[in-house]
Design an enzyme around this catalytic site. Structure first.
Site, mmCIF file in Angstrom:
data_model
loop_
_atom_site.group_PDB
_atom_site.id
_atom_site.type_symbol
_atom_site.label_atom_id
_atom_site.label_comp_id
_atom_site.label_asym_id
_atom_site.label_seq_id
_atom_site.Cartn_x
_atom_site.Cartn_y
_atom_site.Cartn_z
ATOM 1 N N ARG A 234 12.717 -10.804 -17.564
ATOM 2 C CA ARG A 234 13.202 -12.104 -18.052
ATOM 3 C C ARG A 234 13.333 -11.711 -19.605
ATOM 4 O O ARG A 234 12.607 -10.727 -20.170
ATOM 5 C CB ARG A 234 12.140 -13.020 -17.867
ATOM 6 C CG ARG A 234 12.045 -13.622 -16.430
ATOM 7 C CD ARG A 234 10.971 -14.655 -16.409
ATOM 8 N NE ARG A 234 10.870 -15.276 -15.254
ATOM 9 C CZ ARG A 234 10.032 -14.738 -14.067
ATOM 10 N NH1 ARG A 234 9.083 -13.487 -14.378
ATOM 11 N NH2 ARG A 234 9.761 -15.246 -12.998
ATOM 12 N N LYS A 261 5.145 -15.698 -16.511
ATOM 13 C CA LYS A 261 5.416 -17.174 -15.752
ATOM 14 C C LYS A 261 4.325 -17.417 -14.948
ATOM 15 O O LYS A 261 3.803 -18.353 -14.991
ATOM 16 C CB LYS A 261 6.579 -17.220 -15.196
ATOM 17 C CG LYS A 261 7.008 -18.524 -15.163
ATOM 18 C CD LYS A 261 8.542 -18.562 -14.423
ATOM 19 C CE LYS A 261 9.160 -19.950 -14.343
ATOM 20 N NZ LYS A 261 10.568 -20.304 -13.930
ATOM 21 N N HIS A 324 19.632 -13.952 -17.442
ATOM 22 C CA HIS A 324 19.204 -14.151 -16.268
ATOM 23 C C HIS A 324 20.257 -13.955 -15.347
ATOM 24 O O HIS A 324 19.701 -13.540 -14.058
ATOM 25 C CB HIS A 324 18.987 -15.914 -16.267
ATOM 26 C CG HIS A 324 18.366 -16.257 -14.998
ATOM 27 N ND1 HIS A 324 16.898 -16.419 -15.040
ATOM 28 C CD2 HIS A 324 18.700 -16.520 -13.857
ATOM 29 C CE1 HIS A 324 16.449 -16.768 -13.890
ATOM 30 N NE2 HIS A 324 17.540 -16.960 -13.150
ATOM 31 N N ARG A 327 19.164 -10.791 -13.675
ATOM 32 C CA ARG A 327 18.251 -10.522 -12.622
ATOM 33 C C ARG A 327 18.901 -11.144 -11.186
ATOM 34 O O ARG A 327 18.761 -10.526 -10.032
ATOM 35 C CB ARG A 327 17.332 -11.636 -12.931
ATOM 36 C CG ARG A 327 16.339 -11.050 -14.050
ATOM 37 C CD ARG A 327 15.463 -12.417 -14.615
ATOM 38 N NE ARG A 327 14.463 -12.953 -13.742
ATOM 39 C CZ ARG A 327 13.397 -12.533 -13.341
ATOM 40 N NH1 ARG A 327 12.900 -11.319 -13.496
ATOM 41 N NH2 ARG A 327 12.895 -13.062 -12.542
ATOM 42 N N HIS A 350 8.446 -12.874 -8.950
ATOM 43 C CA HIS A 350 8.589 -14.198 -8.443
ATOM 44 C C HIS A 350 7.641 -14.587 -7.702
ATOM 45 O O HIS A 350 6.813 -13.648 -6.867
ATOM 46 C CB HIS A 350 9.784 -14.203 -7.505
ATOM 47 C CG HIS A 350 11.078 -14.165 -8.040
ATOM 48 N ND1 HIS A 350 12.217 -14.060 -7.365
ATOM 49 C CD2 HIS A 350 11.354 -14.759 -9.362
ATOM 50 C CE1 HIS A 350 13.412 -14.320 -8.429
ATOM 51 N NE2 HIS A 350 12.754 -14.812 -9.506
ATOM 52 N N TYR A 360 0.496 -10.698 -7.387
ATOM 53 C CA TYR A 360 0.730 -9.751 -8.337
ATOM 54 C C TYR A 360 -0.254 -8.607 -8.584
ATOM 55 O O TYR A 360 -0.983 -8.453 -9.609
ATOM 56 C CB TYR A 360 1.132 -10.402 -9.714
ATOM 57 C CG TYR A 360 2.253 -11.482 -9.895
ATOM 58 C CD1 TYR A 360 3.369 -11.162 -9.531
ATOM 59 C CD2 TYR A 360 2.291 -12.812 -10.270
ATOM 60 C CE1 TYR A 360 4.706 -11.838 -9.691
ATOM 61 C CE2 TYR A 360 3.221 -13.648 -10.264
ATOM 62 C CZ TYR A 360 4.315 -13.017 -10.017
ATOM 63 O OH TYR A 360 5.301 -13.956 -9.865
#
Length: 385
Positions: A234, A261, A324, A327, A350, A360
């Site tokens: 990002r 995020k 974006h 991506r 994501h 993650y």
């Protein structure tokens, strides 16, 4: 002395004017037509003006009563302007924001709290921080939002509106405001639609590569654009990168959890192309900044949030491509070439609920992602028309 009929009949003129009531009290009628009660007085040999209230929120009799109270204070040496300022300090937007912020930051990550404080300190408080919160009108708050929009920061404009709205709601429940203008601004905003970022179909990527090769502007912005494509990060994550996050020996970039995020660490394998680009950049920005992509005018800050979009605009792809969009292209093409879906999702950081794609673990799929990101970088480089 004034009458209600005279006040109601007073219309704005080409220049501001006053309608005298008596004992220093008058109705000030500006060009905008928004009438205000003011009191002219002297204290310590100096002439001053006190804004008593707004008409018609404050009636003629209420203005006279308040002026009488002010004159009584003056007679015993109390300056009503200074008294009002001292009182309003606790009711200013800035003071209430600080209360709200101190309350809310307890549940935020340190990184997010710092980011939000910077947004308010840089772009919001300088404009409306000194105003009494109950006096802030929609147009004044819209001026704040327009500053974000004018530089293309639509997502941040929306965030600023929402967070300012929370400050107003806090003021309402603590008895210092009666109205929240933030929700009413939504229809006046240019808008931010997350799903409408432009992207290119695969067959147009060669032409984009050719156009990008013609870019003759900032080398930092150009490398940022290329690294963004090669890594599928990002824009916010890319801009946050500091040299301490880059491990050339192990060929990885570590994005701090505070920036992500999902608020969890994100490890990105570097392809040969990314290593070459960052090695080149290290001789330019590393001696002068902790940021990999240091700002042009202020090396203590990263490049502006629109730096990549400006590159895209300069090469003729405004409205056709976006950060974006890189991506989206990565996800589409890698899935079409049947790379593991979970590896793709981890690379994109994501989070999908409680599934494996929302986990993650910074080592998850790392070997596979090393292979995948090198393939992706090579694929992009081969697309030359």
């Amino acid at each position: 002395m004034l009458t209600v009929k005279q006040i109601e009949a007073a219309k704005p003129k080409e220049k501001p004017y006053r309608l005298l009531d008596g004992n220093g009290l008058y109705l000030y009628v500006p060009v905008s037509g928004k009438k205000v009660w003011q009191l002219r007085y002297k204290i310590d040999g100096k002439e001053k003006i006190l804004t008593v209230g707004k008409y018609p929120l404050m009636t003629l009799q209420e203005a006279r009563d308040k002026a009488w109270t002010a004159r009584k204070d003056i007679s015993v040496g109390i300056d009503p302007v200074k008294a009002k300022k001292a009182s309003s300090n606790n009711n200013s937007f800035s003071a209430i924001y600080k209360e709200w912020y101190d309350h809310k930051k307890q549940v935020w990550s340190v990184g997010y709290a710092t980011e939000l404080a910077k947004m308010f300190d840089d772009d919001i408080l300088p404009i409306i921080g000194g105003l009494e919160i109950q006096d802030i009108e929609p147009m004044q708050l819209l001026e704040v939002i327009r500053r974000f929009e004018d530089r293309g920061a639509m997502e941040r404009a929306n965030k600023a509106r929402r967070r300012c709205g929370e400050v107003f709601r806090y003021a309402i429940v603590t008895g210092r405001a009666k109205y929240n203008p933030a929700p009413d601004l939504a229809d006046a905003m240019k808008g931010y639609r997350k799903k409408n970022f432009p992207f290119l179909p695969a067959d147009q990527i060669p032409a984009f590569n050719k156009a990008l090769a013609t870019f003759s502007g900032s080398i930092v912005s150009l490398i940022a654009t290329k690294v963004l494509r090669y890594t599928a990060l990002r824009t916010k994550e890319l801009r946050s990168m500091q040299w301490k996050n880059v491990d050339f020996e192990n060929r990885i970039i570590t994005i701090d959890a505070s920036v992500m995020k999902g608020r969890k660490i994100h490890v990105v394998p570097m392809s040969d192309q990314v290593i070459e680009l960052l090695t080149t950049l290290s001789s330019i920005t590393k001696p002068v900044s902790e940021f990999v992509f240091a700002g042009r005018n202020d090396k203590k800050k990263p490049i502006c949030e629109n730096a990549v979009l400006l590159v895209i605009k300069q090469i003729g792809y405004e409205g056709l491509e976006s950060g974006h969009g890189f991506r989206h292209e990565f996800s589409t093409i890698m899935n079409e070439h049947e790379w593991p879906a979970d590896a793709i999702e981890v690379q994109l950081a994501h989070a999908n609920g409680g599934s494996v794609r929302g986990i993650y673990n910074h080592a998850q799929y790392l070997d596979k992602r090393r292979e995948m990101m090198q393939w992706w970088a090579d694929w992009l480089d081969e697309k030359v028309r």
